[in-house]
Design a protein around this motif. Sequence first.
Motif, PDB file in Angstrom:
ATOM      1  N   GLY A   1       0.895  -1.277   0.039  1.00  8.74           N
ATOM      2  CA  GLY A   1       0.310   0.023   0.082  1.00  8.74           C
ATOM      3  C   GLY A   1       0.784   1.706  -0.174  1.00  8.74           C
ATOM      4  N   ILE A   2       2.321   1.074  -0.285  1.00  9.05           N
ATOM      5  CA  ILE A   2       2.896   2.467  -0.573  1.00  9.05           C
ATOM      6  C   ILE A   2       2.901   3.117  -2.179  1.00  9.05           C
ATOM      7  CG2 ILE A   2       4.279   1.278   1.273  1.00  9.05           C
ATOM      8  CD1 ILE A   2       6.350   0.984  -0.111  1.00  9.05           C
ATOM      9  N   PRO A   3       3.704   3.883  -2.705  1.00  8.33           N
ATOM     10  CA  PRO A   3       3.752   4.263  -3.627  1.00  8.33           C
ATOM     11  C   PRO A   3       4.665   3.558  -4.632  1.00  8.33           C
ATOM     12  CG  PRO A   3       3.389   6.752  -2.041  1.00  8.33           C
ATOM     13  CD  PRO A   3       3.236   5.084  -1.383  1.00  8.33           C
ATOM     14  N   ASP A   4       4.924   3.312  -6.003  1.00 13.54           N
ATOM     15  CA  ASP A   4       6.130   3.247  -6.608  1.00 13.54           C
ATOM     16  C   ASP A   4       7.065   3.801  -6.386  1.00 13.54           C
ATOM     17  OD1 ASP A   4       3.682   1.602  -7.880  1.00 13.54           O
ATOM     18  OD2 ASP A   4       4.227   1.820  -9.757  1.00 13.54           O
ATOM     19  N   GLY A   5       7.558   4.966  -6.228  1.00 13.62           N
ATOM     20  CA  GLY A   5       8.739   5.250  -5.708  1.00 13.62           C
ATOM     21  C   GLY A   5       9.124   4.959  -4.457  1.00 13.62           C
TER      22      GLY A   5
END
Length: 203
Positions: free
Chosen positions: A171-175
């Motif tokens: 549940g985190i951004p790709d970056g």
Amino acid sequence: MATVTPARDPRTAAGRGEGDGAIIARSQQEPECFAEVFDRHYDAVHGYAARRLGASLADDVAAETFLIAFGRRGSYDVTRGNARPWLYGIASNLISRHHRSEVRQYRALARTGVPAVAEGHADLVAGRLDARATRGALAAALGSLSSGDRDVLLLVAWAQLSLQGAAEALGIPDGTARSRLHRARKKIRAALGETDPLREDLN
């Protein structure tokens, strides 16, 4: 917690060629259909948990992963055909409750070359490594990573998720996932004299 195995539905979804999303959607009306998701992914989730925590805790983590997934199936995005990142995300959250056990095993392996739990970590970390010294250095490096960095690294290396899949699981951004993976790999390489024994898994 005892391992729970859902009853099998004789009308298996495998023959229909359904994706996980379609099965989970159907399970809203036919709960027994969720057994197909269990059948498809239990071994992979259990194997991942065993690699991180050893076999003794993996049974509980895997069973609880699917119990939680079943309870949350109403919130699953059924447009996603592959539920594996979702399941690994649940498993990773459960594994985080055993942080001290995981780190203790890495430290035992780093110190002695023998894991604290004989089943699990010896096969896991030793996969492509023959030298005990290298195994120990790798285990020490894994144990020194932050839990967030370690989660991304091991979801990619051991669960064989893509970077995007690992980001989805956590549940985190790709970056953010990319930064954590880069940081983890850099620390692993530094600990092993700029070699990366997980390179093939991570590419």
